[in-house]
Scaffold this active site. Structure first.
Site, mmCIF file in Angstrom:
data_model
loop_
_atom_site.group_PDB
_atom_site.id
_atom_site.type_symbol
_atom_site.label_atom_id
_atom_site.label_comp_id
_atom_site.label_asym_id
_atom_site.label_seq_id
_atom_site.Cartn_x
_atom_site.Cartn_y
_atom_site.Cartn_z
ATOM 1 N N HIS A 86 0.846 -1.208 0.000
ATOM 2 C CA HIS A 86 0.000 0.000 0.000
ATOM 3 C C HIS A 86 0.871 1.244 0.000
ATOM 4 O O HIS A 86 0.662 2.164 -0.794
ATOM 5 C CB HIS A 86 -0.936 -0.010 1.214
ATOM 6 C CG HIS A 86 -1.555 1.330 1.520
ATOM 7 N ND1 HIS A 86 -2.582 1.872 0.775
ATOM 8 C CD2 HIS A 86 -1.277 2.249 2.486
ATOM 9 C CE1 HIS A 86 -2.912 3.059 1.266
ATOM 10 N NE2 HIS A 86 -2.133 3.322 2.302
ATOM 11 N N ASP A 115 6.435 21.798 -26.411
ATOM 12 C CA ASP A 115 6.407 20.458 -25.836
ATOM 13 C C ASP A 115 7.538 20.379 -24.819
ATOM 14 O O ASP A 115 8.210 21.367 -24.538
ATOM 15 C CB ASP A 115 6.578 19.380 -26.936
ATOM 16 C CG ASP A 115 5.965 18.046 -26.514
ATOM 17 O OD1 ASP A 115 6.220 17.618 -25.369
ATOM 18 O OD2 ASP A 115 5.239 17.451 -27.314
ATOM 19 N N TRP A 151 7.147 -0.105 3.915
ATOM 20 C CA TRP A 151 7.619 0.487 2.656
ATOM 21 C C TRP A 151 9.043 1.001 2.776
ATOM 22 O O TRP A 151 9.707 1.258 1.788
ATOM 23 C CB TRP A 151 6.684 1.616 2.208
ATOM 24 C CG TRP A 151 6.946 2.950 2.841
ATOM 25 C CD1 TRP A 151 6.546 3.357 4.071
ATOM 26 C CD2 TRP A 151 7.681 4.038 2.277
ATOM 27 N NE1 TRP A 151 6.978 4.631 4.313
ATOM 28 C CE2 TRP A 151 7.676 5.074 3.226
ATOM 29 C CE3 TRP A 151 8.329 4.242 1.059
ATOM 30 C CZ2 TRP A 151 8.317 6.303 2.999
ATOM 31 C CZ3 TRP A 151 8.961 5.475 0.850
ATOM 32 C CH2 TRP A 151 8.944 6.472 1.816
ATOM 33 N N SER A 178 12.796 6.142 -14.081
ATOM 34 C CA SER A 178 11.720 6.909 -14.706
ATOM 35 C C SER A 178 11.647 8.316 -14.122
ATOM 36 O O SER A 178 11.547 9.308 -14.854
ATOM 37 C CB SER A 178 10.396 6.174 -14.500
ATOM 38 O OG SER A 178 9.317 7.043 -14.695
ATOM 39 N N SER A 179 11.727 8.410 -12.780
ATOM 40 C CA SER A 179 11.649 9.727 -12.145
ATOM 41 C C SER A 179 12.812 10.618 -12.548
ATOM 42 O O SER A 179 12.640 11.818 -12.771
ATOM 43 C CB SER A 179 11.681 9.588 -10.622
ATOM 44 O OG SER A 179 10.529 8.984 -10.173
ATOM 45 N N HIS A 262 13.429 11.787 3.337
ATOM 46 C CA HIS A 262 12.801 13.041 3.722
ATOM 47 C C HIS A 262 12.627 14.010 2.570
ATOM 48 O O HIS A 262 11.546 14.561 2.393
ATOM 49 C CB HIS A 262 13.424 13.710 4.941
ATOM 50 C CG HIS A 262 12.415 14.623 5.550
ATOM 51 N ND1 HIS A 262 11.400 14.160 6.349
ATOM 52 C CD2 HIS A 262 12.156 15.932 5.342
ATOM 53 C CE1 HIS A 262 10.584 15.149 6.630
ATOM 54 N NE2 HIS A 262 11.020 16.235 6.030
ATOM 55 N N GLU A 264 12.067 13.084 -0.284
ATOM 56 C CA GLU A 264 10.942 12.449 -0.966
ATOM 57 C C GLU A 264 9.600 12.974 -0.444
ATOM 58 O O GLU A 264 8.658 13.184 -1.208
ATOM 59 C CB GLU A 264 11.034 10.927 -0.771
ATOM 60 C CG GLU A 264 9.810 10.140 -1.202
ATOM 61 C CD GLU A 264 9.608 10.117 -2.704
ATOM 62 O OE1 GLU A 264 10.545 10.458 -3.436
ATOM 63 O OE2 GLU A 264 8.497 9.766 -3.136
ATOM 64 N N TYR A 266 8.989 15.901 0.543
ATOM 65 C CA TYR A 266 8.732 17.206 -0.066
ATOM 66 C C TYR A 266 8.528 17.094 -1.559
ATOM 67 O O TYR A 266 7.832 17.922 -2.163
ATOM 68 C CB TYR A 266 9.857 18.190 0.287
ATOM 69 C CG TYR A 266 9.856 18.431 1.770
ATOM 70 C CD1 TYR A 266 8.717 18.919 2.385
ATOM 71 C CD2 TYR A 266 10.940 18.125 2.567
ATOM 72 C CE1 TYR A 266 8.662 19.100 3.747
ATOM 73 C CE2 TYR A 266 10.897 18.297 3.939
ATOM 74 C CZ TYR A 266 9.748 18.785 4.525
ATOM 75 O OH TYR A 266 9.694 18.933 5.864
ATOM 76 N N SER A 277 -1.289 27.030 -5.115
ATOM 77 C CA SER A 277 -0.932 28.432 -5.365
ATOM 78 C C SER A 277 -1.503 28.941 -6.688
ATOM 79 O O SER A 277 -1.559 30.145 -6.905
ATOM 80 C CB SER A 277 0.593 28.598 -5.385
ATOM 81 O OG SER A 277 1.123 28.205 -4.150
ATOM 82 N N HIS A 311 15.120 12.730 12.027
ATOM 83 C CA HIS A 311 13.913 12.750 12.846
ATOM 84 C C HIS A 311 13.031 11.527 12.589
ATOM 85 O O HIS A 311 12.056 11.321 13.292
ATOM 86 C CB HIS A 311 13.132 14.060 12.705
ATOM 87 C CG HIS A 311 12.464 14.277 11.386
ATOM 88 N ND1 HIS A 311 12.423 15.493 10.775
ATOM 89 C CD2 HIS A 311 11.815 13.441 10.560
ATOM 90 C CE1 HIS A 311 11.772 15.378 9.629
ATOM 91 N NE2 HIS A 311 11.393 14.148 9.477
ATOM 92 N N HIS A 312 13.373 10.711 11.582
ATOM 93 C CA HIS A 312 12.645 9.469 11.375
ATOM 94 C C HIS A 312 13.209 8.347 12.235
ATOM 95 O O HIS A 312 12.682 7.248 12.236
ATOM 96 C CB HIS A 312 12.709 9.049 9.908
ATOM 97 C CG HIS A 312 12.027 10.014 8.984
ATOM 98 N ND1 HIS A 312 10.693 9.913 8.668
ATOM 99 C CD2 HIS A 312 12.475 11.111 8.342
ATOM 100 C CE1 HIS A 312 10.359 10.904 7.852
ATOM 101 N NE2 HIS A 312 11.418 11.642 7.646
ATOM 102 N N THR A 337 7.290 26.863 5.780
ATOM 103 C CA THR A 337 5.959 26.303 5.547
ATOM 104 C C THR A 337 4.889 27.253 6.066
ATOM 105 O O THR A 337 3.858 27.472 5.423
ATOM 106 C CB THR A 337 5.834 24.926 6.221
ATOM 107 O OG1 THR A 337 6.978 24.149 5.877
ATOM 108 C CG2 THR A 337 4.593 24.209 5.757
ATOM 109 N N LYS A 340 4.191 30.011 3.702
ATOM 110 C CA LYS A 340 3.286 29.627 2.627
ATOM 111 C C LYS A 340 1.830 29.648 3.094
ATOM 112 O O LYS A 340 0.960 30.194 2.424
ATOM 113 C CB LYS A 340 3.642 28.227 2.134
ATOM 114 C CG LYS A 340 4.903 28.212 1.318
ATOM 115 C CD LYS A 340 5.235 26.824 0.871
ATOM 116 C CE LYS A 340 6.033 26.870 -0.402
ATOM 117 N NZ LYS A 340 5.265 27.371 -1.533
ATOM 118 N N ARG A 459 1.509 0.672 15.098
ATOM 119 C CA ARG A 459 1.112 0.499 13.706
ATOM 120 C C ARG A 459 1.604 -0.850 13.178
ATOM 121 O O ARG A 459 2.399 -1.521 13.823
ATOM 122 C CB ARG A 459 1.680 1.645 12.869
ATOM 123 C CG ARG A 459 3.180 1.669 12.840
ATOM 124 C CD ARG A 459 3.744 2.955 12.274
ATOM 125 N NE ARG A 459 3.726 2.963 10.819
ATOM 126 C CZ ARG A 459 4.660 3.565 10.063
ATOM 127 N NH1 ARG A 459 5.668 4.215 10.629
ATOM 128 N NH2 ARG A 459 4.582 3.559 8.774
#
Lengths: 535, 176
Positions: A86, A115, A151, A178-179, A262, A264, A266, A277, A311-312, A337, A340, A459
């Site tokens: 998931h 293009d 994951w 790909s990315s 991390h 990732e 963002y 925006s 922090h993870h 943040t 924004k 979890r």
């Protein structure tokens, strides 16, 4: 066309029809061989939606199992595979390709390019996703079942499972390639193909956020590729990067993974900031408040994202100095943040606001993302995190930023640009119904998970203690409301593609980027073959 | 359509971006040695454990333990490597004894502990001692043996000197 610059000029597109003789070929080969950024954007979005339904089905199976304590529907090992796949499917299959789809559709139109810079590579970037998705989902059917490590793919568990891990690793490699190709394409398009007069600081914010996101992607996707390659060689080629039995260090993987992980986070939220925006000024009928500060805030968030990975992993036994550093650095991100959030609120302040579906989703994003941001600040506090680590509080936090953050922005963007893409208006009534069902379903599903986490429910476990039952049942009900209301979304999108009221060229009177002011609805297959001049 | 000059410029930029990509791939692998080096250099490899010192050590007083050794009818050379050791009650210490078999045959012997004052015996808590088992030495063999012990922090405050004495007795081969 090249002289059509005025914001209200909707007639300048007449020349575009001159190119209609070069329309798309019919049938499957159109999609197989296409190098057209709009076709590729469409395919990305449909791929993303298919993966979203697939990952969503897994989530509903998880929630169904958690409706009652004890084991009802699935085996614990299969439950672990569900949570793992998931996560991978939603991150790499749903959210990221959806934003790439938006980038393909919008970046060339918003900067006045014909293009993408590398159309052939663009086709490759998309079609690589298909084998990757097949590997990822197909791993459910090999002996031992799909990856069950979460994951984040932490060793030592991941080193011990069967061949599904190798399929997952290969899928991550392909998705990464790909990315990276997509990002190189987007950066080159934005830096080299802007229309005359389209300076960097005149670009719509969606383009800006994608430029920064693309740089993040080429900086961190190779690191992830390296990390999973090390897992692969640890599994099969006798290395011991993470295998303690051979002198390796499993926590090393966590450091490398989260150095990718991390930024990732963002990567999955900056384009959402960009979409919001675009939408909020359009429906507040005011220009975006603090455009330059938005650009700088986005850049600051991107730079800071490289120094907060720890922090993870506050609980792995880092030195106190390390924990403190990561705590303060993480809290620092709240500053840009916050800039924004306040800019969006200031944009709405005293605006002539209306609340069509895109605006509803954008305002929903603003409220719920802020909740997710605040729970993130709570988790940034090291001693608090040591208590809440791996509880449902964390699950609630990242679903508030990824579902009601990234996903709500994607939906807002779909409703916002669907009239431009298809030439038809979607059903406003059904759109609003979809919003309210999503809003209520989402909050009923995820808000109680804060309480569960604070009460200590861990979890990634298919069973739980009796006292957690009520909130889990409420959460499951909400998840099913949210999940099934997405079928309504599918219906709305399909019926809008098939027909509906004719959408005006400038569908939203407050929208002022080039695709609204210079192009008809629906947009022709080829646009801006002669670049517009932007004043 | 794109001009050749434009395409060349695009390819140049792609080249630069590919350099970043490859460099970051290398950086991912370089992190493995880098973490070790940086953490070692800064001395931040371990979580600082706060307040986990041994709270059973009574640092307010010292006890001197005198180490004695003797033999009962055995021509062994047996001695402590230190004459005495000064310690805090509760503190774990290691002392060493050396023994040499001067007899021309293998000998099995057993050491028996004695303390002076004799009441101190209950406060000497041994974790490791050669006196726990028989010691068999070949002819002419020398052996160094540790004793790991502490003096209990329950020891009376006036017990500031303890004599710890070991005596080796030969274990005669029995019929069994």
């Amino acid at each position: 066309m090249s002289t059509a610059t005025h914001a209200h000029d909707t007639h300048g597109h007449d020349h575009a029809h001159a190119h209609d003789h070069h329309g798309p070929p019919a049938g499957f080969s159109r999609w197989m061989y296409t190098t057209n950024h709009k076709d590729i954007g469409t395919m990305y979005l449909w791929f993303s939606f298919a993966m979203f339904l697939m990952g969503g089905s897994m989530a509903l199976l998880i929630r169904a199992e958690l409706f009652q304590p004890g084991l009802q529907l699935v085996e614990p090992q299969f439950f672990n595979s569900l949570t793992t796949v998931h996560g991978l499917v939603m991150v790499f299959g749903a959210i990221m390709p959806a934003f790439v789809g938006f980038a393909n559709w919008l970046v060339p139109m918003q900067i006045g390019a014909a293009d993408m810079a590398f159309p052939r590579m663009n086709n490759w970037s998309f079609w690589l996703l298909i084998p990757a998705a097949l590997l990822l989902v197909g791993s459910f059917f090999v002996p031992g079942g799909a990856a069950a490590s979460g994951w984040t793919l932490y060793p030592p568990l991941i080193i011990q499972q069967g061949m599904s891990i190798d399929m997952t690793i290969l899928a991550v490699h392909i998705l990464g390639a790909s990315s990276i190709m997509g990002s190189i394409n987007i950066i080159t398009t934005i830096l080299n193909l802007r229309a005359p007069g389209m300076t960097l600081m005149k670009m719509p914010l969606f383009v800006w956020t994608w430029l920064i996101t693309a740089y993040l992607l080429i900086a961190v996707m190779p690191v992830l590729a390296g990390a999973v390659t090390m897992l692969l060689t640890d599994r099969h080629f006798g290395t011991s990067f993470f295998n303690a039995a051979g002198g390796g260090d499993p926590t090393m993987f966590m450091h490398i993974f989260w150095f990718f992980g991390h930024p990732e986070v963002y990567i999955m939220i900056l384009p959402a900031f960009g979409i919001v925006s675009q939408i909020i000024p359009a429906f507040a009928r005011k220009p975006l408040f603090g455009y330059a500060s938005m650009v700088y805030a986005t850049s600051s968030i991107a730079i800071l994202s490289f120094i907060v990975w720890g922090h993870h992993m506050f609980t792995v036994g880092m030195p106190a100095a390390g924990n403190l550093f990561f705590m303060y650095a993480t809290m620092l991100i709240a500053v840009p943040t916050g800039v924004k959030i306040f800019n969006w609120i200031a944009t709405m302040w005293k605006g002539s606001m209306t609340f069509e579906t895109p605006m509803l989703f954008a305002v929903g994003f603003l409220c719920l993302f802020t909740i997710g941001g605040f729970s993130g600040l709570v988790l940034a506090i090291t001693p608090v995190d040591i208590t809440l680590h791996n509880t449902y509080y964390v699950v609630a936090h990242f679903h508030y930023v990824l579902v009601s953050g990234a996903l709500f922005a994607i939906m807002a963007g779909i409703y916002f640009w669907l009239p431009k893409w298809t030439g038809h208006m979607y059903s406003e009534g059904l759109g609003k119904l979809h919003f309210w069902l999503s809003m209520i379903g989402f909050n009923v599903a995820f808000f109680p998970q804060h309480f569960l986490g604070l009460a200590g429910m861990p979890r990634r476990i298919p069973d739980y203690a009796l006292q957690f039952t009520e909130w889990n049942q409420i959460s499951t009900v909400g998840a099913f409301i949210f999940g099934f209301s997405q079928l309504l979304f599918l219906y709305i999108v399909i019926s809008t593609i098939r027909g509906g009221a004719k959408a005006p060229d400038r569908t939203w009177e407050g929208a002022d980027s080039l695709e609204w002011t210079h192009l008809p609805s629906p947009v022709p297959y080829h646009t801006f073959e002669t670049a517009p001049v932007v004043k | 359509m794109m001009t050749p000059a434009q395409e060349l410029e695009n390819k140049r930029l792609m080249g630069k971006l590919l350099v970043i990509t490859v460099a970051m791939l290398g950086f991912g692998f370089a992190m493995v040695p880098m973490y070790k080096q940086i953490c070692d250099a800064l001395g931040i490899t371990q979580t600082r454990v706060v307040g986990a010192g041994n709270t059973q050590v009574d640092a307010s007083r010292d006890v001197t333990v005198e180490l004695l050794a003797s033999n009962a009818g055995l021509p062994w050379r047996f001695e402590a490597l230190e004459r005495s050791v000064k310690l805090h009650p509760g503190e774990l210490v290691t002392v060493r004894y050396r023994v040499q078999n001067n007899l021309g045959r293998p000998v099995t012997a057993h050491a028996v502990m004695n303390t002076a004052p004799s009441v101190a015996a209950r406060y000497v808590e041994k974790q490791e001692c050669f006196c726990f088992s028989n010691q068999t030495l070949a002819a002419g063999e020398t052996r160094e043996m540790p004793v790991v012990f502490r003096v209990s922090s329950n020891a009376p405050r006036d017990m500031d000197v303890i004599s710890l004495s070991y005596t080796f007795f030969e274990v005669k081969a029995s019929g069994a």
